[in-house]
Motif scaffolding. Structure first.
Motif, PDB file in Angstrom:
ATOM      1  N   PHE A 221       0.824  -1.207   0.000  1.00 23.75           N
ATOM      2  CA  PHE A 221       0.000   0.000   0.000  1.00 23.75           C
ATOM      3  C   PHE A 221       0.859   1.257   0.000  1.00 23.75           C
ATOM      4  CE2 PHE A 221      -1.953   3.344   2.654  1.00 23.75           C
ATOM      5  CZ  PHE A 221      -2.962   3.719   1.794  1.00 23.75           C
ATOM      6  N   LEU A 222       1.881   1.313   0.850  1.00 23.88           N
ATOM      7  CA  LEU A 222       2.726   2.501   0.930  1.00 23.88           C
ATOM      8  C   LEU A 222       3.551   2.676  -0.344  1.00 23.88           C
ATOM      9  CD1 LEU A 222       3.977   2.320   4.645  1.00 23.88           C
ATOM     10  CD2 LEU A 222       2.166   3.760   3.682  1.00 23.88           C
ATOM     11  N   ASN A 223       4.010   1.576  -0.921  1.00 26.06           N
ATOM     12  CA  ASN A 223       4.789   1.673  -2.157  1.00 26.06           C
ATOM     13  C   ASN A 223       3.988   2.280  -3.301  1.00 26.06           C
ATOM     14  OD1 ASN A 223       7.121   0.631  -1.079  1.00 26.06           O
ATOM     15  ND2 ASN A 223       6.725  -1.468  -1.729  1.00 26.06           N
ATOM     16  N   ILE A 224       2.684   2.072  -3.285  1.00 31.12           N
ATOM     17  CA  ILE A 224       1.831   2.602  -4.356  1.00 31.12           C
ATOM     18  C   ILE A 224       1.283   3.977  -4.003  1.00 31.12           C
ATOM     19  CG2 ILE A 224      -0.383   2.261  -5.544  1.00 31.12           C
ATOM     20  CD1 ILE A 224       0.192  -0.726  -5.523  1.00 31.12           C
ATOM     21  N   PHE A 225       0.788   4.135  -2.770  1.00 29.86           N
ATOM     22  CA  PHE A 225       0.077   5.361  -2.414  1.00 29.86           C
ATOM     23  C   PHE A 225       1.007   6.548  -2.145  1.00 29.86           C
ATOM     24  CE2 PHE A 225      -1.767   8.167   0.837  1.00 29.86           C
ATOM     25  CZ  PHE A 225      -2.866   8.625   0.127  1.00 29.86           C
ATOM     26  N   LEU A 226       2.087   6.339  -1.401  1.00 31.17           N
ATOM     27  CA  LEU A 226       2.936   7.471  -1.009  1.00 31.17           C
ATOM     28  C   LEU A 226       3.517   8.236  -2.195  1.00 31.17           C
ATOM     29  CD1 LEU A 226       4.885   6.410   2.218  1.00 31.17           C
ATOM     30  CD2 LEU A 226       3.020   8.052   1.964  1.00 31.17           C
ATOM     31  N   PRO A 227       4.083   7.574  -3.219  1.00 32.50           N
ATOM     32  CA  PRO A 227       4.590   8.344  -4.368  1.00 32.50           C
ATOM     33  C   PRO A 227       3.493   9.161  -5.055  1.00 32.50           C
ATOM     34  CG  PRO A 227       5.528   6.151  -4.381  1.00 32.50           C
ATOM     35  CD  PRO A 227       4.464   6.154  -3.337  1.00 32.50           C
ATOM     36  N   LEU A 228       2.294   8.592  -5.194  1.00 31.19           N
ATOM     37  CA  LEU A 228       1.193   9.349  -5.804  1.00 31.19           C
ATOM     38  C   LEU A 228       0.841  10.569  -4.960  1.00 31.19           C
ATOM     39  CD1 LEU A 228      -1.175   6.383  -6.784  1.00 31.19           C
ATOM     40  CD2 LEU A 228       0.397   7.620  -8.285  1.00 31.19           C
ATOM     41  N   TYR A 229       0.784  10.365  -3.672  1.00 37.36           N
ATOM     42  CA  TYR A 229       0.428  11.447  -2.749  1.00 37.36           C
ATOM     43  C   TYR A 229       1.495  12.542  -2.756  1.00 37.36           C
ATOM     44  CZ  TYR A 229      -1.321  13.536   1.619  1.00 37.36           C
ATOM     45  OH  TYR A 229      -1.823  14.391   2.568  1.00 37.36           O
ATOM     46  N   LEU A 230       2.762  12.160  -2.771  1.00 36.19           N
ATOM     47  CA  LEU A 230       3.845  13.146  -2.736  1.00 36.19           C
ATOM     48  C   LEU A 230       3.952  13.905  -4.058  1.00 36.19           C
ATOM     49  CD1 LEU A 230       6.596  11.181  -0.780  1.00 36.19           C
ATOM     50  CD2 LEU A 230       5.128  13.023   0.058  1.00 36.19           C
ATOM     51  N   ILE A 231       3.694  13.239  -5.175  1.00 36.76           N
ATOM     52  CA  ILE A 231       3.689  13.947  -6.463  1.00 36.76           C
ATOM     53  C   ILE A 231       2.621  15.024  -6.460  1.00 36.76           C
ATOM     54  CG2 ILE A 231       3.171  13.688  -8.929  1.00 36.76           C
ATOM     55  CD1 ILE A 231       4.530  10.951  -8.815  1.00 36.76           C
ATOM     56  N   PHE A 232       1.447  14.690  -5.940  1.00 38.09           N
ATOM     57  CA  PHE A 232       0.362  15.666  -5.833  1.00 38.09           C
ATOM     58  C   PHE A 232       0.755  16.826  -4.913  1.00 38.09           C
ATOM     59  CE2 PHE A 232      -3.519  16.836  -3.347  1.00 38.09           C
ATOM     60  CZ  PHE A 232      -4.125  17.591  -4.333  1.00 38.09           C
ATOM     61  N   PHE A 233       1.359  16.516  -3.789  1.00 34.77           N
ATOM     62  CA  PHE A 233       1.783  17.542  -2.833  1.00 34.77           C
ATOM     63  C   PHE A 233       2.824  18.486  -3.444  1.00 34.77           C
ATOM     64  CE2 PHE A 233       5.066  18.494   0.474  1.00 34.77           C
ATOM     65  CZ  PHE A 233       4.365  19.513   1.118  1.00 34.77           C
ATOM     66  N   LEU A 234       3.799  17.927  -4.139  1.00 32.42           N
ATOM     67  CA  LEU A 234       4.844  18.755  -4.748  1.00 32.42           C
ATOM     68  C   LEU A 234       4.275  19.619  -5.874  1.00 32.42           C
ATOM     69  CD1 LEU A 234       7.796  16.191  -4.845  1.00 32.42           C
ATOM     70  CD2 LEU A 234       7.476  18.106  -3.262  1.00 32.42           C
ATOM     71  N   THR A 235       3.275  19.098  -6.580  1.00 30.29           N
ATOM     72  CA  THR A 235       2.640  19.898  -7.629  1.00 30.29           C
ATOM     73  C   THR A 235       1.961  21.127  -7.041  1.00 30.29           C
ATOM     74  OG1 THR A 235       2.257  17.873  -8.889  1.00 30.29           O
ATOM     75  CG2 THR A 235       1.050  19.840  -9.570  1.00 30.29           C
ATOM     76  N   LEU A 236       1.320  20.971  -5.896  1.00 30.76           N
ATOM     77  CA  LEU A 236       0.660  22.108  -5.251  1.00 30.76           C
ATOM     78  C   LEU A 236       1.651  23.181  -4.810  1.00 30.76           C
ATOM     79  CD1 LEU A 236      -2.045  20.325  -3.055  1.00 30.76           C
ATOM     80  CD2 LEU A 236      -2.391  21.624  -5.155  1.00 30.76           C
ATOM     81  N   PHE A 237       2.906  22.826  -4.668  1.00 31.10           N
ATOM     82  CA  PHE A 237       3.915  23.804  -4.269  1.00 31.10           C
ATOM     83  C   PHE A 237       4.153  24.846  -5.366  1.00 31.10           C
ATOM     84  CE2 PHE A 237       5.316  22.292  -0.217  1.00 31.10           C
ATOM     85  CZ  PHE A 237       6.075  23.337   0.290  1.00 31.10           C
ATOM     86  N   SER A 238       3.603  24.612  -6.549  1.00 34.71           N
ATOM     87  CA  SER A 238       3.705  25.630  -7.597  1.00 34.71           C
ATOM     88  C   SER A 238       3.026  26.928  -7.165  1.00 34.71           C
ATOM     89  CB  SER A 238       3.054  25.116  -8.885  1.00 34.71           C
ATOM     90  OG  SER A 238       3.684  23.938  -9.336  1.00 34.71           O
ATOM     91  N   PHE A 239       2.049  26.825  -6.276  1.00 39.16           N
ATOM     92  CA  PHE A 239       1.386  28.024  -5.760  1.00 39.16           C
ATOM     93  C   PHE A 239       2.300  28.836  -4.834  1.00 39.16           C
ATOM     94  CE2 PHE A 239      -2.448  25.505  -6.758  1.00 39.16           C
ATOM     95  CZ  PHE A 239      -3.173  26.455  -7.470  1.00 39.16           C
ATOM     96  N   SER A 240       3.416  28.257  -4.410  1.00 38.42           N
ATOM     97  CA  SER A 240       4.293  28.935  -3.453  1.00 38.42           C
ATOM     98  C   SER A 240       5.450  29.660  -4.122  1.00 38.42           C
ATOM     99  CB  SER A 240       4.837  27.912  -2.439  1.00 38.42           C
ATOM    100  OG  SER A 240       3.785  27.368  -1.670  1.00 38.42           O
ATOM    101  N   PHE A 241       5.480  29.653  -5.442  1.00 36.97           N
ATOM    102  CA  PHE A 241       6.520  30.385  -6.161  1.00 36.97           C
ATOM    103  C   PHE A 241       5.971  31.743  -6.637  1.00 36.97           C
ATOM    104  CE2 PHE A 241       7.999  26.051  -6.463  1.00 36.97           C
ATOM    105  CZ  PHE A 241       9.377  26.162  -6.338  1.00 36.97           C
ATOM    106  N   VAL A 242       6.826  32.722  -6.592  1.00 41.36           N
ATOM    107  CA  VAL A 242       6.461  34.044  -7.121  1.00 41.36           C
ATOM    108  C   VAL A 242       6.579  33.976  -8.637  1.00 41.36           C
ATOM    109  CG1 VAL A 242       6.983  36.496  -7.136  1.00 41.36           C
ATOM    110  CG2 VAL A 242       7.277  35.162  -5.033  1.00 41.36           C
ATOM    111  N   TYR A 243       5.457  34.143  -9.306  1.00 38.90           N
ATOM    112  CA  TYR A 243       5.438  33.973 -10.757  1.00 38.90           C
ATOM    113  C   TYR A 243       6.348  34.969 -11.469  1.00 38.90           C
ATOM    114  CZ  TYR A 243       3.643  33.480 -15.487  1.00 38.90           C
ATOM    115  OH  TYR A 243       3.534  33.273 -16.835  1.00 38.90           O
ATOM    116  N   ALA A 244       6.440  36.169 -10.943  1.00 39.20           N
ATOM    117  CA  ALA A 244       7.278  37.180 -11.583  1.00 39.20           C
ATOM    118  C   ALA A 244       8.747  36.785 -11.568  1.00 39.20           C
ATOM    119  CB  ALA A 244       7.085  38.531 -10.888  1.00 39.20           C
TER     120      ALA A 244
END
Length: 332
Positions: A221-244
């Motif tokens: 379960f962890l081998n499958i779920f954690l990478p999917l969850y972390l990819i999603f989490f890292l994608t959301l970090f795009s909101f934390s960059f200053v676009y300019a």
């Protein structure tokens, strides 16, 4: 439209990630802890007439080359029969076999105990199971071995078992699995054959030796779920960059999740059972694929919106993820 009015702080990202993780724990807890096998044992019809009893039992010493992912379970065991030698012949007893399995007999012994003769067979059984993997990697399984003997018709002979007819030695363990609910049941099945003169039914005795295989770890379960969850989490970090300041980095980070998910899909396939139907692992992959696409579209739309709007989008995506995991776990 507002011009770039700020970015979401990493602290907010970490806090929402932590809260979402806490909410996911009870969603998956029941499936990980409560046993729920989807396998259905063959239905046996109880003997309806008095017949010559043949007492039988199975002792499993250890499991050989057992792989639940590949539907293979092999055992080294001792099978015994106790019967009245005046009514049952040795040649008849020796004609036993197991459904969907190959049997190797290494040693046969006979001994007399009162009015009964006891036949003991040291055997190795390699059985092909038909596990249900719809809940993989949250799946539990029920394992059984179906003993039969075609030369002992149920109209004349009946197998007799009790709660102690199946036993497992302390060395009999499947990796990362606890054996529970060990039992044996006897009866007969009716098979129908179509012949030129019509349909015919043949009754055949069976003994089902079964037990539950309850996983004790969360590795798959962890081998499958954690990478999917972390990819999603890292994608959301795009909101934390200053676009300019990161004009090209933000879209690249947001878009990178999709090929990352497709690349990881090959990893999931390599560790998953080869079946023709959808499993929980497939639904989880599609859930996070949709979430990643929604995240990319949300980032493209909200780059120049206020921090409040961006935070609402992040919380909405986490809410969709939690609801999606709940639906997959309890409804699918």
């Amino acid at each position: 439209m507002h011009k770039n009015t700020g970015h979401v702080t990493p602290l907010f990202q970490l806090v929402t990630f932590f809260i979402a993780t806490l909410l996911l724990i009870p969603i998956f807890y029941r499936s990980l802890v409560v046993f729920n096998a989807r396998e259905v044992l063959p239905k046996l019809t109880s003997y309806s007439i008095a017949a010559t009893p043949i007492y039988t039992g199975l002792t499993i010493h250890h499991f050989m080359d057992s792989d639940t992912i590949k539907n293979i379970v092999g055992i080294d065991a001792t099978l015994w029969f106790a019967y009245n030698p005046a009514e049952v012949k040795r040649e008849q007893i020796e004609q036993f076999s197991f459904d969907n399995a190959t049997v190797e007999k290494s040693q046969i012994t006979y001994e007399q105990q009162g009015a009964l003769e006891i036949a003991t067979f040291d055997i190795q059984v390699h059985a092909k199971m038909d596990f249900n993997f719809k809940e993989y990697p949250l799946d539990d399984h029920r394992i059984w071995f179906s003993l039969k003997n075609s030369v002992l018709p149920p109209q004349k002979y009946s197998f007799v078992v009790n709660q102690n007819s199946l036993s497992l030695d302390s060395t009999a363990q499947i990796n990362n699995c606890v054996s529970e609910n060990i039992k044996a049941q006897s009866g007969f099945i009716t098979q129908e054959y179509t012949l030129p003169d019509g349909k015919h039914e043949i009754d055949s005795s069976r003994v089902l030796f079964s037990f539950d295989c309850n996983p004790i770890d969360m590795r798959h379960f962890l081998n499958i779920f954690l990478p999917l969850y972390l990819i999603f989490f890292l994608t959301l970090f795009s909101f934390s960059f200053v676009y300019a300041e990161h004009t090209t980095d933000v879209p690249s980070i947001a878009a990178a999740s999709v090929p990352a998910l497709f690349a990881y899909r090959f990893v999931i396939e390599s560790i998953s059972p080869n079946v023709s139907y959808f499993m929980v692992s497939d639904y989880l992959f599609f859930l996070y694929l949709v979430l990643s696409l929604l995240t990319f579209l949300s980032i493209s739309w909200a780059l120049n919106h206020s921090v409040k709007i961006k935070k609402l989008i992040i919380m909405s995506l986490y809410l969709l993820m939690i609801l999606g995991c709940a639906v997959i776990t309890y409804i699918v």
